[in-house]
Motif scaffolding. Structure first.
Motif, short mmCIF file in Angstrom:
data_model
loop_
_atom_site.label_atom_id
_atom_site.label_comp_id
_atom_site.label_asym_id
_atom_site.label_seq_id
_atom_site.Cartn_x
_atom_site.Cartn_y
_atom_site.Cartn_z
N THR A 33 6.73 -23.38 21.23
CA THR A 33 7.46 -22.13 20.99
C THR A 33 7.06 -21.07 22.01
N ASN A 34 7.97 -20.15 22.21
CA ASN A 34 7.66 -19.07 23.16
C ASN A 34 6.59 -18.12 22.63
N ILE A 35 6.56 -17.93 21.30
CA ILE A 35 5.56 -17.00 20.76
C ILE A 35 4.16 -17.63 20.76
N GLY A 36 4.08 -18.95 20.49
CA GLY A 36 2.78 -19.62 20.56
C GLY A 36 2.24 -19.64 21.98
N THR A 37 3.12 -19.87 22.94
CA THR A 37 2.72 -19.86 24.35
C THR A 37 2.32 -18.45 24.78
N PHE A 38 3.02 -17.46 24.26
CA PHE A 38 2.68 -16.08 24.56
C PHE A 38 1.29 -15.72 24.04
N ARG A 39 0.97 -16.15 22.81
CA ARG A 39 -0.36 -15.89 22.26
C ARG A 39 -1.45 -16.57 23.11
N ALA A 40 -1.18 -17.80 23.54
CA ALA A 40 -2.15 -18.50 24.38
C ALA A 40 -2.34 -17.78 25.72
N TYR A 41 -1.25 -17.24 26.25
CA TYR A 41 -1.36 -16.53 27.53
C TYR A 41 -2.18 -15.25 27.38
N VAL A 42 -1.91 -14.48 26.32
CA VAL A 42 -2.63 -13.21 26.12
C VAL A 42 -4.12 -13.49 25.91
N GLU A 43 -4.44 -14.53 25.15
CA GLU A 43 -5.84 -14.85 24.93
C GLU A 43 -6.54 -15.25 26.22
N ALA A 44 -5.87 -16.07 27.03
CA ALA A 44 -6.44 -16.45 28.32
C ALA A 44 -6.56 -15.24 29.25
N TYR A 45 -5.58 -14.36 29.17
CA TYR A 45 -5.61 -13.14 29.99
C TYR A 45 -6.81 -12.27 29.62
N LEU A 46 -7.08 -12.12 28.32
CA LEU A 46 -8.21 -11.31 27.88
C LEU A 46 -9.54 -11.95 28.29
N LYS A 47 -9.63 -13.28 28.17
CA LYS A 47 -10.87 -13.96 28.53
C LYS A 47 -11.16 -13.88 30.02
N ASN A 48 -10.14 -13.67 30.82
CA ASN A 48 -10.33 -13.57 32.27
C ASN A 48 -10.31 -12.11 32.77
N HIS A 49 -10.15 -11.19 31.84
CA HIS A 49 -10.10 -9.77 32.23
C HIS A 49 -11.52 -9.29 32.57
N ASN A 57 -12.89 -6.43 32.43
CA ASN A 57 -13.41 -5.34 31.61
C ASN A 57 -13.45 -5.68 30.12
N VAL A 58 -13.26 -6.94 29.77
CA VAL A 58 -13.36 -7.39 28.39
C VAL A 58 -14.69 -8.09 28.18
N HIS A 59 -15.39 -7.72 27.09
CA HIS A 59 -16.72 -8.28 26.81
C HIS A 59 -16.57 -9.74 26.39
N LYS A 60 -17.17 -10.64 27.17
CA LYS A 60 -16.99 -12.08 26.95
C LYS A 60 -17.87 -12.60 25.82
N GLN A 61 -18.96 -11.89 25.46
CA GLN A 61 -19.86 -12.36 24.40
C GLN A 61 -19.44 -11.88 23.02
N GLU A 85 -1.44 -9.10 16.83
CA GLU A 85 -2.60 -8.22 16.97
C GLU A 85 -3.55 -8.74 18.05
N ILE A 86 -3.98 -7.82 18.90
CA ILE A 86 -4.99 -8.13 19.93
C ILE A 86 -6.32 -7.59 19.42
N TYR A 87 -7.29 -8.48 19.31
CA TYR A 87 -8.62 -8.12 18.81
C TYR A 87 -9.64 -8.54 19.87
N ALA A 88 -10.23 -7.55 20.52
CA ALA A 88 -11.21 -7.83 21.58
C ALA A 88 -12.10 -6.61 21.74
N PHE A 89 -13.08 -6.70 22.65
CA PHE A 89 -14.02 -5.61 22.91
C PHE A 89 -14.10 -5.36 24.41
N THR A 90 -14.07 -4.09 24.77
CA THR A 90 -14.30 -3.75 26.17
C THR A 90 -15.79 -3.81 26.47
N ASN A 91 -16.14 -3.93 27.75
CA ASN A 91 -17.55 -4.00 28.13
C ASN A 91 -18.13 -2.62 28.44
N THR A 92 -17.45 -1.57 27.98
CA THR A 92 -17.96 -0.21 28.10
C THR A 92 -17.63 0.54 26.82
#
Length: 418
Positions: free
Chosen positions: A322-338, A340-344, A362-369
Motif C-alpha cells: 500500500t502507498n500508506i504503508g510504504t509512506f510510513r516506512a519512508y518517513v521512519e527511514a528518513y528520521l533514522k537517517n536525519h 538532527n534526530v537522536h538515534k538512541q 503520528e511522528i514520534y521521535a527526539f531531536t539531538n538538541t
C-alpha cells in the motif's frame, strides 16, 4: 572617672557640679565614639577593601554589598561605648540607660553581621556544583527568621530587665498566635526542605504549572514564594507550599537527557489510500531510503502469494503493497537517517484511530538538541519535507474546505446553467 571629675568641679561650683560632671563624661564618651567612627570608616575600612580588591574582585564586591566590615565596625563602636559607660560613669540611671542602649546596639549589629555572613555563604554555595541547585535562599531565610526571633527576645528582655527564659516560657501560651502569624514562613520552610530532600526543583529548572499560569525558568526560590520567568518575560510568583500540595511539571530531566520529543501528527485523506501498482513500486524503489524496504516487502508478499492456489489468485486473497504503508516506512527511514534526530531514543511512525478529519499519522521521535529555537527549526524542516513528499506516494492531506474551495465550486455552476 565621673567621681573624680565631680570632686574637681566642686572646687569651683557646688550647685552644678553633678550635672557638669555628667555632661563632661558624656561628652568624652561621645568624642571617643566620633574619633573611633572616623578611624574605622575613613581609614581602616577603605584599606581593607582595597587590599581585598587586589586579591579577588568578586570577594571585594561581595563584601561591599553585604557591608560585612561596616557592620562589624558598628559592633565595635557599641562595645567601646558600653565599656566607657561602665568604666567612666558611676552607677546610676544614666549609666544603666547608656549601657542598655549600647548592648541593644551590639545585638542589632551582631544580627546584621550574622545576616552578612549568611549572604556570603549563600553566594559561595551557589557557585558550588554540589549546592548550587538547592533552594538556598529559602533555607537561609529560615535561619535569618529564627535568629531574628531569638535576638528580638534578647533585646526585649534587656530593655525590661528580665531574663530571656521568662519570655521563652511565656511563648508556650502564644504558640497558637505565632503559628497563625508565621503560617506562611513555616509552610514555606517545610516545603523547601521537602523540595531539597527530594530534588524536586532547583534554580534554572524549566517549570510548568498551568494552575498559576507558570511556564518558564525558575529564577528565585525563597522562604514563601517561587518566582518563574515565563517565556514571554513575565514573572509568575507561586507560593512555595503549592509545589508540594499541587502538581507541576519539571522539564529539567528532558534538558539533561539531551533529546527533546517530537510528537505531532498529520491527517491524511483516507480516499487517497490504495495499493501500489508495478509502475509505482518501480518508481519508489529508486529512492535510496525505500529500496531495502521495498525489496524485503516484495519478497515477503511474493512468497505469501505463491502459496495460493490458482483459484485463489484474486485481490481479496492476495497481499499487496500500500502507498500508506510504504509512506510510513519512508518517513521512519528518513528520521533514522536525519542528522538532527537522536538515534538512541525512540523513533516511531504510527497510525492513530481514523476520525472525520482523516487518518492521523503520528511522528514520534527526539531531536539531538534541547535548545528551543533549534528544536522548532528541526521539527519544521522534518514536516516541510513530509508534506512536500506526499504526492510521490499518491497521498493527500485532509483539510476542511476553505472559502476559496467554495468559490471554486460556485463558478462552474454559474458558467454552466441548466
Amino acid at each position: 572617672m565621673q567621681q573624680q571629675l565631680l570632686t574637681w568641679i566642686r572646687q569651683f561650683n557646688e550647685e552644678y557640679a553633678q550635672i557638669a560632671s555628667l555632661l563632661l563624661v558624656l561628652a568624652i564618651i561621645f568624642l571617643v565614639a566620633i574619633i573611633l567612627h572616623f578611624i574605622l570608616h575613613r581609614l581602616v575600612l577603605p584599606k581593607i577593601s582595597k587590599a581585598i580588591s587586589q586579591y579577588d574582585q568578586k570577594w571585594q564586591l561581595s563584601l561591599e554589598i553585604n557591608k560585612l566590615f561596616s557592620r562589624f565596625a558598628f559592633l565595635i563602636q557599641g562595645i567601646v561605648v558600653n565599656i566607657q559607660a561602665l568604666v567612666w560613669m558611676g552607677s546610676g540611671k544614666t549609666q544603666e540607660i547608656l549601657t542598655t542602649s549600647a548592648q541593644a546596639w551590639c545585638l542589632i549589629f551582631g544580627l546584621l553581621m550574622l545576616f552578612s555572613i549568611m549572604d556570603l555563604c549563600m553566594q559561595i554555595m551557589r557557585n558550588s556544583s554540589s549546592f548550587g541547585r538547592l533552594p538556598l535562599k529559602g533555607i537561609f531565610q529560615s535561619l535569618k527568621l529564627a535568629a531574628s526571633v531569638l535576638i528580638g527576645i534578647m533585646i526585649i528582655s534587656l530593655l525590661i530587665g528580665k531574663s530571656p527564659l521568662i519570655l521563652l516560657s511565656g511563648l508556650g501560651a502564644m504558640t497558637a498566635v505565632l503559628m497563625l502569624v508565621f503560617k506562611d514562613p513555616i509552610m514555606g520552610l517545610v516545603a523547601g526542605i521537602q523540595l531539597s530532600a527530594n530534588n524536586m526543583i532547583s534554580l534554572g529548572d524549566w517549570l510548568e504549572m498551568p494552575k498559576y499560569g507558570a511556564d518558564g525558568a525558575v529564577i528565585d526560590i525563597s522562604l514563601t514564594t517561587v518566582k518563574v520567568r515565563n517565556w514571554d518575560n513575565t514573572v509568575t510568583t507561586i507560593p512555595t507550599y503549592s509545589l508540594i500540595s499541587d502538581s507541576f511539571k519539571n522539564w529539567q530531566a528532558m534538558t539533561k537527557s539531551g533529546g527533546r520529543r517530537i510528537k505531532r501528527s498529520l491527517a491524511l485523506d483516507i480516499n487517497s489510500i490504495h495499493f501500489l501498482d508495478k509502475k509505482q513500486i518501480d518508481n519508489l524503489e529508486k529512492a535510496h531510503l525505500l529500496a531495502p524496504y521495498i525489496k524485503n516487502k516484495e519478497s515477503e508478499i511474493n512468497q505469501f502469494n505463491s502459496t495460493l492456489d490458482n483459484e485463489c489468485q484474486i485481490p481479496l486473497n492476495q497481499r499487496g503493497m500500500t502507498n500508506i504503508g510504504t509512506f510510513r516506512a519512508y518517513v521512519e527511514a528518513y528520521l533514522k537517517n536525519h542528522p538532527n534526530v537522536h538515534k538512541q531514543m525512540t523513533i516511531m511512525v504510527r497510525q492513530l484511530a481514523p476520525t472525520s478529519d482523516g487518518l492521523p499519522i503520528e511522528i514520534y521521535a527526539f531531536t539531538n538538541t534541547t535548545v528551543w529555537v533549534q528544536y522548532e527549526a528541526i521539527q519544521s524542516d522534518i514536516f516541510d519535507h513530509i508534506f512536500a513528499i506526499l504526492p510521490q506516494f499518491g497521498l493527500r492531506v485532509h483539510q476542511s474546505p476553505t472559502g476559496n474551495d467554495v468559490r471554486a465550486l460556485r463558478f462552474p455552476v454559474e458558467n454552466n446553467p441548466q
